[in-house]
Design an enzyme around this catalytic site. Structure first.
Site, PDB file in Angstrom:
ATOM      1  N   LYS A   1       0.882  -1.172   0.000  1.00 33.00           N
ATOM      2  CA  LYS A   1       0.000   0.000   0.000  1.00 33.00           C
ATOM      3  C   LYS A   1       0.919   1.222   0.000  1.00 33.00           C
ATOM      4  CE  LYS A   1      -4.084   1.826   2.399  1.00 33.00           C
ATOM      5  NZ  LYS A   1      -4.981   1.934   1.259  1.00 33.00           N
TER       6      LYS A   1
HETATM    7  N1  PPE Z   1      -7.882  -1.256  -2.893  1.00 35.02           N
HETATM    8  C1  PPE Z   1      -7.318  -0.028  -2.858  1.00 35.02           C
HETATM    9  C2  PPE Z   1      -6.647   0.480  -4.065  1.00 35.02           C
HETATM   10  C3  PPE Z   1      -7.411   0.714  -1.677  1.00 35.02           C
HETATM   11  O1  PPE Z   1      -6.860   1.916  -1.643  1.00 35.02           O
HETATM   12  C4  PPE Z   1      -8.089   0.191  -0.562  1.00 35.02           C
HETATM   13  C5  PPE Z   1      -8.199   0.969   0.699  1.00 35.02           C
HETATM   14  C6  PPE Z   1      -8.651  -1.094  -0.664  1.00 35.02           C
HETATM   15  C7  PPE Z   1      -8.510  -1.791  -1.836  1.00 35.02           C
HETATM   16  C8  PPE Z   1      -9.357  -1.751   0.488  1.00 35.02           C
HETATM   17  O2  PPE Z   1      -8.446  -2.109   1.498  1.00 35.02           O
HETATM   18  P1  PPE Z   1      -8.884  -2.194   3.037  1.00 35.02           P
HETATM   19  O3  PPE Z   1      -9.009  -0.794   3.512  1.00 35.02           O
HETATM   20  O4  PPE Z   1      -7.775  -2.930   3.682  1.00 35.02           O
HETATM   21  O5  PPE Z   1     -10.170  -2.923   3.117  1.00 35.02           O
HETATM   22  N2  PPE Z   1      -8.141   2.366   0.552  1.00 35.02           N
HETATM   23  C9  PPE Z   1      -7.779   3.199   1.674  1.00 35.02           C
HETATM   24  C10 PPE Z   1      -7.439   4.622   1.248  1.00 35.02           C
HETATM   25  C11 PPE Z   1      -8.559   5.431   0.750  1.00 35.02           C
HETATM   26  C12 PPE Z   1      -8.187   6.885   0.551  1.00 35.02           C
HETATM   27  O6  PPE Z   1      -8.925   7.581  -0.173  1.00 35.02           O
HETATM   28  O7  PPE Z   1      -7.188   7.363   1.115  1.00 35.02           O
HETATM   29  C13 PPE Z   1      -8.825   3.166   2.771  1.00 35.02           C
HETATM   30  O8  PPE Z   1      -9.965   2.775   2.534  1.00 35.02           O
HETATM   31  O9  PPE Z   1      -8.479   3.518   3.891  1.00 35.02           O
END
Ligand code: PPE
Length: 307
Positions: A159
């Site tokens: 990430k």
């Molecule tokens: N894919 C991506 C590309 C992504 O950024 C997130 C979270 C997810 C999947 C889902 O991951 P999880 O949060 O572990 O369920 N995106 C983070 C950032 C958003 C932002 O705008 O900044 C979040 O949801 O915290």
């Protein structure tokens, strides 16, 4: 989403005032995107504030760091404690927590290892990611012309801040085209994920989500939804999903820490199902929110209480 600028931010092991949490403009991260981060939610359960899947998030932060040869100078437990402290010191209850690790100021040039690692934890109140009524009424999404990063370009399992340049392209395009969010395909043309969310679809009572090899971030909400669904006796399949399945699905929803579980009501202006939140989506939302609000037993041990 509004920052409370009176808050305090954990900066390399010490709390500093919000306005003093600054870095130099020649920090490596500013020029080359050299950061890894997390997004974590804390919920005001009826038994007090609790952080959702804290350890898993912090472990993913360390994994992201490992991929980029960033040796975080703290332990997982120390970062977990610092996160709890950050919520507490700011008197937050329902909030979003953003730990970020980045290459700081020393020299420029692509080679990063001579720049110091900095570790920061901030927290603030952040309401519904895709709009106040999105959780119930769903969002309109468009398939992006931008694809998710191909393997051997940028690692999707990390990430990393730089990955979000790809997300920004897709998000800007989708908003300028009148959608609320984008869905990106992977390099091979099958469904991957949103700009900040994973994606699920329901067809004939089976739940489908792209396999982790399809350029997705392995979302912690995705994992939670998968566990909740299996627990409800719903069959879950992780596999390659062709784009047109998005048009034929009975239900679609997106998952993420910020987005939680948000239904999708149309894709490329084609209505999903009957255009309303479907029964499987609603059932999983209910289970999820019951747990994070403390209405239901936390059988998966997902909550870490602040006090
Ligand atoms: N894919 C991506 C590309 C992504 O950024 C997130 C979270 C997810 C999947 C889902 O991951 P999880 O949060 O572990 O369920 N995106 C983070 C950032 C958003 C932002 O705008 O900044 C979040 O949801 O915290």
């Amino acid at each position: 989403m509004a920052f409370n600028e009176n808050g305090r931010i954990w900066f390399n092991g010490k709390f500093v005032d919000w306005k003093d949490a600054n870095i130099h403009v020649l920090s490596h991260v500013v020029h080359y995107g050299s950061s890894v981060f997390e997004g974590i939610r804390c919920y005001n359960t009826k038994n007090g504030p609790a952080i959702f899947r804290l350890k898993e998030h912090v472990e993913r932060l360390f994994d992201s760091g490992k991929i980029y040869r960033m040796e975080i100078p703290y332990t997982v437990d120390e970062i977990c404690d610092a996160i709890k402290e950050t919520v507490k010191i700011n008197n937050l209850k329902d909030c979003y927590i953003r730990p970020v690790v980045f290459r700081g100021y020393n020299e420029l040039g692509v080679y990063p290892l001579n720049c110091p690692l900095e570790v920061v934890i901030a927290a603030w109140e952040w309401g519904k990611y895709l709009g106040e009524d999105a959780i119930e009424n769903g969002v309109d999404v468009g398939v992006s012309t931008w694809r998710r990063m191909a393997p051997n370009t940028l690692p999707n399992m990390a990430k990393a801040g730089a990955n979000y340049m790809n997300s920004q392209l897709a998000k800007m395009e989708s908003l300028l085209n009148g959608f609320n969010e984008a869905i990106m395909m992977d390099y091979g043309g099958s469904v991957s994920e949103g700009s900040g969310e994973n994606i699920f679809l329901v067809k004939d009572d089976v739940l489908y989500t792209p396999h982790s090899s399809l350029s997705i971030l392995s979302g912690i909400t995705r994992d939670s939804v998968t566990k909740l669904a299996k627990n409800e006796g719903i069959e879950v399949k992780e596999e390659a999903i062709p784009r047109e399945m998005l048009y034929l699905a009975d239900e679609i929803f997106m998952t993420g820490t910020a987005a939680e579980i948000t239904p999708v009501r149309s894709v490329d202006k084609i209505t999903v199902g009957n255009g309303k939140r479907g029964p499987v989506t609603e059932k999983l939302q209910k289970k999820f929110f019951n747990i994070v609000e403390g209405e239901e037993e936390d059988n998966f041990a997902w909550l870490t209480f602040i006090d």
